[in-house]
Design a protein around this motif. Structure first.
Motif, PDB file in Angstrom:
ATOM      1  N   MET A 640      31.441  32.529  37.567  1.00 52.12           N
ATOM      2  CA  MET A 640      31.001  33.793  36.979  1.00 52.12           C
ATOM      3  C   MET A 640      29.497  33.881  36.752  1.00 52.12           C
ATOM      4  SD  MET A 640      33.488  35.737  34.584  1.00 52.12           S
ATOM      5  CE  MET A 640      33.118  35.005  33.036  1.00 52.12           C
ATOM      6  N   GLY A 648      30.614  38.449  39.675  1.00 53.90           N
ATOM      7  CA  GLY A 648      31.746  39.040  38.965  1.00 53.90           C
ATOM      8  C   GLY A 648      32.842  39.453  39.939  1.00 53.90           C
ATOM      9  N   GLU A 649      32.451  40.104  41.005  1.00 54.54           N
ATOM     10  CA  GLU A 649      33.421  40.564  42.000  1.00 54.54           C
ATOM     11  C   GLU A 649      34.209  39.379  42.570  1.00 54.54           C
ATOM     12  OE1 GLU A 649      31.740  42.784  45.281  1.00 54.54           O
ATOM     13  OE2 GLU A 649      33.632  42.782  46.396  1.00 54.54           O
ATOM     14  N   THR A 651      34.680  36.398  41.248  1.00 55.63           N
ATOM     15  CA  THR A 651      35.529  35.779  40.237  1.00 55.63           C
ATOM     16  C   THR A 651      36.809  36.596  40.068  1.00 55.63           C
ATOM     17  OG1 THR A 651      33.549  34.996  39.142  1.00 55.63           O
ATOM     18  CG2 THR A 651      35.581  34.951  37.858  1.00 55.63           C
ATOM     19  N   PHE A 652      36.641  37.904  39.971  1.00 55.84           N
ATOM     20  CA  PHE A 652      37.810  38.770  39.817  1.00 55.84           C
ATOM     21  C   PHE A 652      38.786  38.585  40.978  1.00 55.84           C
ATOM     22  CE2 PHE A 652      39.881  42.686  41.145  1.00 55.84           C
ATOM     23  CZ  PHE A 652      40.715  42.901  40.059  1.00 55.84           C
ATOM     24  N   THR A 682      35.655  40.946  33.411  1.00 60.60           N
ATOM     25  CA  THR A 682      36.135  40.427  34.692  1.00 60.60           C
ATOM     26  C   THR A 682      37.446  39.663  34.504  1.00 60.60           C
ATOM     27  OG1 THR A 682      33.859  40.203  35.412  1.00 60.60           O
ATOM     28  CG2 THR A 682      35.493  38.977  36.643  1.00 60.60           C
ATOM     29  N   PHE A 694      38.455  47.170  37.241  1.00 58.48           N
ATOM     30  CA  PHE A 694      37.310  46.345  37.598  1.00 58.48           C
ATOM     31  C   PHE A 694      36.229  47.190  38.273  1.00 58.48           C
ATOM     32  CE2 PHE A 694      34.863  43.812  40.552  1.00 58.48           C
ATOM     33  CZ  PHE A 694      34.275  42.937  39.661  1.00 58.48           C
ATOM     34  N   GLU A 698      32.302  47.934  37.441  1.00 60.45           N
ATOM     35  CA  GLU A 698      31.329  47.293  38.330  1.00 60.45           C
ATOM     36  C   GLU A 698      30.391  48.312  39.001  1.00 60.45           C
ATOM     37  OE1 GLU A 698      30.942  44.096  38.581  1.00 60.45           O
ATOM     38  OE2 GLU A 698      29.759  43.849  40.424  1.00 60.45           O
TER      39      GLU A 698
END
Ligand SMILES: Nc1ncnc2c1ncn2[C@@H]1O[C@H](COP(=O)(O)OP(=O)(O)OP(=O)(O)O)[C@@H](O)[C@H]1O
Ligand SMILES: [Zn+2]
Length: 813
Positions: A640, A648-649, A651-652, A682, A694, A698
């Motif tokens: 992260m 973030g993207e 990790t999600f 996230t 999400f 984002e």
């Protein structure tokens, strides 16, 4: 067929344009677009690719083609515009672009060899010789000498270039060109069939020969390999029999079989109504030609079945289907499902195949023997001339991006190639990339939805465990919390499988000296090494450099290295002590390095000969193992905080994907996600498996900070062996770009140039790294700027600096 006197040829050298070559008479029947040729270039001979025939050579005195290296084109003529597009867009030389697209090992060229002369040999005995000089003279003292490249790889000396020149001037070394042959070639096999001549009763034959003749008579034709397995001396005996005319030997190209176990044919299931809708939408719009789709279907919703139906339809229309799959580990699953449906019509392309196998698969595609290709990113270049559909599974996956040389993104190229072939393209994912989701919102893509799992199976229940509350607990409880341990126990007691996920391999990820407190760093890269206990080494994950387990601290010399941090290997050890009766397996890059080991591991999960599996992202996506009912995430936060706007993207996606491996069979799944940040949006979005939530968080962030999908980016990477020189070059590149940008008022307003900065990993493999990030809403603008930079004399003259152009970068590290 027209016989052209001249050909346009793209050579495998860093040249932006193609060149004209003359076709000598003796080759005029054989030269066709898509074939490789050997051509003279300057003083060397190199491989080139024929692009098209020409009536004349223009103002140019064309040199002659020396040889044609193929008897069938390696790619169809209608793929050449695609190659050109790729070369232009990624600012890469056309010949090298084609070379990247083709199977490896197909290049023939002159390589410079350095050889010790008689004079050099005598010099070896003189006293004033430096150790480096004597090493060079010794290494180069063979019949063919040593290739310059090999010499540079072996000798780690910064002034090697000038030293070689000096030694050459003194007459100690000579440099000659040696033609390097292809590393990959067709496999030819001998086949034996009955001869023309009637058997001569007067001539007595040995028992072995009689045996061979009766086998050949019975089989009509048999390969020499098969015959030898029955009669070991067959190779020698058939030669003699052929001399007598009793058998005929013919030689033919054969295909090395890369497929593993045979697969039972399957019966297509009845589609769910959501699946049927998706399939019909695509089929009903076939007359529109190119239509890009996002197939957004939750984990376990049956996306693969949709790919199978769409591929079947393309084949029924007499066309071919191109299916891209991200991980090599996942290819085997998709390949099995496709082979169960389509049998022999499949070719596969990925890096687990040997060079020869890849060449054979490629040949089968180019000659129209197969109509479906399944492969990793390089399969986007498959030499089909009549594509009916392109499918990209797990489109969000980072492994579609090639990170060196031609830095292409196969997912993006799938859309480009589909547009050129005027056919639909389907990008599928349970966690679509922000980029493609944005394309749907702006109307450029059509979305197909699968909201439910097959058979209305529920999505898994996800529980977050706050790791902060175990800060003072015993070390074991901080890694595998009591909540997770309990869930594993319950799962195993019920006879199900559990997947424990940690995206970090090795045993200890942070070795450091307890005396001087320095982390154990790689000698060639600016990163900390990782302890691999079973191999007894500390390893650098970037360059592979190793130090023995018993190493002293390189900084202070004390034997005081302590192993902090953990990876999959440590988790495996912990689980072994906690669950001694469970059958345990670990799947990561280390445990799958040997050919075939990945397949064997996947098979053991499928056949349920293991109960507990520790794995990295290799197992996180796409896999369909119905007996896995529990997924444990050791640390959800690992990726992260990386300095990358997509952290973030990623990790999600990773968390939602790994969670999606649970509960794909009859028993509903549970997920235990351990995290230090349970309140982070996230993690929370991943817990609810809520893609929309999400994106809604984002997208404004991307817009405010002017990141993709709202801007286009090119990352300019500079690297070289000397720190100062790289920094100087980066500063100069920045100055050139700024000047160009400010010269146009429009660009001055919209283009952002960030940096130059030292790269987040400042040194890899002894090369220092700097970078510049160029952003603008207009791709044209940044592309023009970077092209000008690429051709700027102040940049091209810097011989020790390499300039990497990364269009649409995926990693900013
Ligand atoms: N119509 C159907 N009827 C019965 N079973 C089906 C049907 N369609 C798919 N399946 C089965 O459902 C399971 C999940 O399908 P699949 O692996 O394609 O999911 P997916 O959407 O690709 O998931 P992920 O995004 O996690 O990769 C597979 O075992 C598949 O064989
Ligand atoms: Zn290293």
């Amino acid at each position: 067929m027209t016989q052209w006197p001249f050909m346009d040829v793209a050579v495998t050298l860093p040249m932006p344009h193609s060149f004209v070559y003359a076709v000598p008479d003796y080759l005029s029947d054989t030269c066709r677009p898509g074939m490789r040729v050997l051509v003279p270039f300057g003083k060397r001979r190199v491989t080139g690719y024929i692009l098209k025939g020409r009536k004349d050579s223009g103002d140019y005195t064309a040199k002659k083609i020396l040889d044609v290296l193929d008897d069938h084109p390696l790619f169809p003529e209608n793929e050449i515009p695609f190659f050109r597009w790729v070369a232009d867009y990624y600012m890469h030389p056309l010949g090298e672009t084609i070379k990247t697209a083709l199977p490896t090992g197909l290049e023939r060229r002159d390589v410079a060899h350095v050889r010790t002369t008689e004079q050099g040999r005598m010099a070896l005995d003189t006293p004033g010789l430096s150790p480096v000089e004597s090493r060079i003279l010794t290494l180069a003292d063979t019949r063919q000498g040593i290739s310059r490249k090999q010499l540079f790889n072996t000798m780690d000396s910064p002034s090697l270039r000038s030293l070689l020149k000096k030694m050459q001037d003194s007459g100690w070394l000579s440099v000659t060109a040696v033609l390097k042959k292809e590393a990959a070639s067709a496999r030819l096999e001998k086949f034996i069939s009955p001869g023309e001549k009637p058997p001569d009763p007067a001539k007595k034959l040995s028992l072995k020969r009689q045996q061979i003749l009766s086998i050949v008579a019975e089989k009509k034709e048999i390969s020499l390999t098969a015959l030898r397995s029955q009669v070991p001396t067959a190779p020698r005996l058939v030669k003699l029999l052929a001399q007598d005319g009793r058998v005929t030997i013919t030689q033919r190209r054969v295909c090395r079989d890369p497929f593993g176990d045979p697969v039972e044919p399957d019966i297509p299931p009845e589609l769910t109504s959501e699946q049927a809708n998706a399939v019909n939408t695509v089929l009903n719009h076939l007359d529109q030609g190119f239509v890009p789709y996002l197939l957004a279907g939750v984990t376990g919703s049956g996306k693969t079945e949709i790919y199978l139906r769409l591929a079947a339809d393309a084949v029924a229309r007499g066309k071919s289907a191109l299916v891209l799959v991200p991980e090599i580990a996942l290819i085997s699953q998709t390949e099995r499902r496709f082979r169960a449906r389509f049998g022999e019509q499949i070719a596969v392309i990925h890096s687990m195949l040997s060079q020869g196998e890849r060449l054979d698969q490629w040949h089968n595609i180019a000659t129209g023997k197969v109509s479906i290709v399944i492969g990793a990113r390089s399969a986007i270049f498959a030499p089909f001339d009549n594509i009916g559909i392109i499918i990209v599974d797990e489109e969000h996956d980072g492994s579609y991006k090639q990170e060196n040389g031609l830095r292409y993104n196969a997912r993006d190229l799938a859309v480009v190639r589909a547009r050129m072939c005027d056919c639909p393209v389907v990008l599928g994912s349970a966690t679509p990339s922000v980029q493609i989701a944005h394309n749907v919102r702006t109307g450029r893509f059509q979305q197909l939805d699968l909201h439910h799992r097959v058979n209305d199976r529920p999505l898994p229940q996800i529980t977050l465990v706050d790791l902060k509350k175990y800060n003072d607990a015993p070390p074991m409880d901080r890694i595998i919390t009591p909540e997770l341990a309990k869930a594993i126990r319950t799962c195993l007691e019920a006879g199900n499988q559990a997947l424990i996920f940690l995206n970090r391999r090795g045993f200890a990820s942070f070795p450091a000296c307890s005396a001087c407190h320095q982390p154990l760093q790689c000698r060639h890269c600016d990163i900390t090494m990782t302890l691999h206990l079973s191999a007894h080494v500390y390893k650098c994950h970037l360059c592979g450099f190793c130090l023995p387990e018993s190493t002293a601290c390189p900084s202070c010399g004390k034997k005081a290295v302590k192993n902090f941090g953990f990876g999959t290997e440590k988790i495996e050890t912990l689980l072994k002590t906690m669950f001694p009766d469970a059958r345990l397996a670990r799947m990561d890059q280390d445990s799958t390095a040997r050919k075939g080991s990945a397949l064997a591991l996947l098979k053991s999960i499928r056949n349920r000969t293991v109960d507990l599996i520790v794995g990295t992202q290799m197992l996180a996506k796409g896999h369909d193992f119905p007996a896995i009912t529990l997924v444990g995430v050791i640390c959800a936060d690992l990726s992260m905080n990386l300095p990358d706007f997509r952290a973030g993207e990623r990790t999600f996606q990773l968390l939602a994907q790994v969670a999606g491996r649970a509960g794909r069979g009859d028993v509903p799944g549970t997920v235990i996600m351990q995290t230090y940040n349970p309140d982070h949006f996230t993690i929370e979005a991943a817990r609810r498996q809520d893609v929309t939530a999400f994106y809604n968080r984002e997208i404004p962030f991307r817009k405010a900070l002017k990141y993709p999908p709202f801007t286009r980016m090119i990352l300019v990477k500079l690297s070289g062996p000397e720190k100062e020189a790289v920094e100087q070059a980066a500063l100069q590149a920045a100055a050139i770009l700024l000047q160009l940008k400010d010269a146009t008022p429009e660009m001055a307003q919209t283009v952002d140039i960030l940096g130059p900065i030292e790269a987040p990993i400042p040194r890899i493999s002894s090369r220092f790294r700097w970078q510049l990030l160029i952003k603008s809403p207009s791709f044209h603008q940044i592309s023009v700027l970077v092209q000008a930079l690429q051709n700027h004399p102040d940049i091209t003259r810097r011989r020790t600096i390499s300039l990497g152009i990364d269009v649409d970068p995926y990693s900013l590290m």
